[in-house]
Design an enzyme around this catalytic site. Structure first.
Site, PDB file in Angstrom:
ATOM      1  CG  ASP A 264      19.761 -45.007 -17.226  1.00 40.62           C
ATOM      2  OD1 ASP A 264      20.883 -44.339 -18.079  1.00 40.62           O
ATOM      3  OD2 ASP A 264      20.577 -44.717 -16.248  1.00 40.62           O
TER       4      ASP A 264
ATOM      5  CD  GLU B 188      20.250 -47.500 -12.212  1.00 37.55           C
ATOM      6  OE1 GLU B 188      20.967 -47.577 -10.939  1.00 37.55           O
ATOM      7  OE2 GLU B 188      19.923 -46.373 -11.850  1.00 37.55           O
ATOM      8  CG  ASN B 189      15.830 -45.867 -13.387  1.00 37.58           C
ATOM      9  OD1 ASN B 189      17.137 -45.246 -14.687  1.00 37.58           O
ATOM     10  ND2 ASN B 189      15.911 -45.949 -12.256  1.00 37.58           N
TER      11      ASN B 189
ATOM     12  CG  ASN C 299      22.008 -44.892  -8.541  1.00 41.80           C
ATOM     13  OD1 ASN C 299      22.015 -45.044 -10.105  1.00 41.80           O
ATOM     14  ND2 ASN C 299      20.981 -44.009  -7.358  1.00 41.80           N
ATOM     15  CG  HIS C 300      17.958 -46.390  -8.559  1.00 37.60           C
ATOM     16  ND1 HIS C 300      17.491 -46.056  -7.123  1.00 37.60           N
ATOM     17  CD2 HIS C 300      18.082 -45.463  -9.444  1.00 37.60           C
ATOM     18  CE1 HIS C 300      17.007 -44.616  -6.852  1.00 37.60           C
ATOM     19  NE2 HIS C 300      17.111 -44.283  -9.170  1.00 37.60           N
TER      20      HIS C 300
ATOM     21  CG  HIS D   9      24.587 -45.339 -13.356  1.00 36.78           C
ATOM     22  ND1 HIS D   9      23.721 -45.233 -14.121  1.00 36.78           N
ATOM     23  CD2 HIS D   9      23.942 -44.939 -11.818  1.00 36.78           C
ATOM     24  CE1 HIS D   9      22.533 -45.563 -14.194  1.00 36.78           C
ATOM     25  NE2 HIS D   9      22.712 -44.964 -13.089  1.00 36.78           N
TER      26      HIS D   9
ATOM     27  CG  HIS E 121      22.850 -41.136 -12.207  1.00 36.47           C
ATOM     28  ND1 HIS E 121      22.211 -42.111 -12.111  1.00 36.47           N
ATOM     29  CD2 HIS E 121      23.067 -40.076 -11.672  1.00 36.47           C
ATOM     30  CE1 HIS E 121      21.750 -41.714 -10.297  1.00 36.47           C
ATOM     31  NE2 HIS E 121      22.558 -40.329 -10.506  1.00 36.47           N
TER      32      HIS E 121
END
Length: 264
Positions: free
Chosen positions: A8, A39-40, A67-68, A150, A175
């Site tokens: 990530d 995603e981050n 999830n983001h 994730h 994650h």
């Protein structure tokens, strides 16, 4: 085939680390496929079109999410057009974007699948059933299959590894931002690791400024989490596959630290 998967990417510090390390990785693994979880990438929450472009220009060939995915609202404007970016396939039907993609590697093709766990995360569709659906439709066409799972719970990630042993070339967890030491090739030939780790602030807590996290744990009061600054660390794995079977030959850890990267 060789795959380098990068954990990530967290905020501007993570992107700085990626820019520093990618030339080194491309030199060490000149024929590898480079995949990362993004995603981050935008201040720890989601991704923007400009940041995705920046990451692709560094040499990343595909981006997975989690999830983001939806934290930056502009993603709805471009995710359907970006064939290199995939979000968890087990989001409900009708969700924008795609849950899997295929990239060409010379005369071969790699199927990349993104899934999201349900333990301690929103209860979306079943990742086990969803990956079976995808493989039922695509496995006959693609012997090279890479899965980014994730998920929060180590047990759920390990379960997915066993579920896909012999069916996927590799199953890697993302994650939790902490690189685990359980990288191995499972008995039926699937490379596995519970979490690849992260690329971003070394001295925060999972990439977040640590004083705010400490305050939250000590007081249980609401606090504002912000992405940490400062020095970085870089976590990834390199996976070598058998070109005849599509199964894994090895999976090894990659770890760099800003203070030590040029000392090895």
């Amino acid at each position: 085939m060789k795959i380098v998967f990068i954990g990530d990417i967290v905020g501007s510090v993570g992107r700085k680390a990626l820019k520093n390390i990618m030339p080194r990785l491309k030199q060490a693994h000149p024929h590898a496929v480079f995949i990362a979880n993004g995603e981050n990438a935008a201040a720890g929450k989601g991704i923007t079109s400009a940041i995705a472009k920046e990451i692709y220009e560094m040499g990343i060939q595909a981006l997975t999410m989690g999830n983001h995915t939806w934290d930056q609202k502009e993603i709805f404007d471009f995710i359907d057009r970006d064939e290199k970016m995939i979000r968890p396939a087990n989001f409900p039907p009708g969700t924008p974007g795609r849950g899997h993609t295929v990239i060409k590697v010379k005369d071969q093709e790699l199927l990349i699948i993104n899934l999201q766990g349900r333990t301690f995360l929103p209860p979306i569709d079943c990742p086990f059933r969803k990956v079976d659906e995808i493989l039922e439709a695509d496995k006959k066409k693609h012997k090279f299959v890479f899965v980014d799972f994730h998920a929060e719970a180590t047990s759920e990630k390990i379960a997915m590894g066993w579920h896909l042993d012999g069916k996927a070339s590799a199953v890697v967890g993302t994650h939790t931002h902490v690189q685990t030491n359980d990288n191995r090739v499972l008995p039926q030939g699937t490379a596995y690791i519970t979490d690849v780790g992260m690329v971003g602030p070394r001295d925060g807590i999972l990439g977040v400024e640590r004083n705010a996290v400490l305050q939250k744990f000590k007081t249980q009061l609401p606090v504002r989490f912000v992405t940490d600054e400062g020095k970085w660390h870089f976590h990834a794995v390199v996976i070598e596959l058998n070109d005849q079977t599509g199964l894994a030959k090895s999976i090894n850890l990659i770890r760099y630290d800003e203070d030590q990267v040029f000392m090895d």
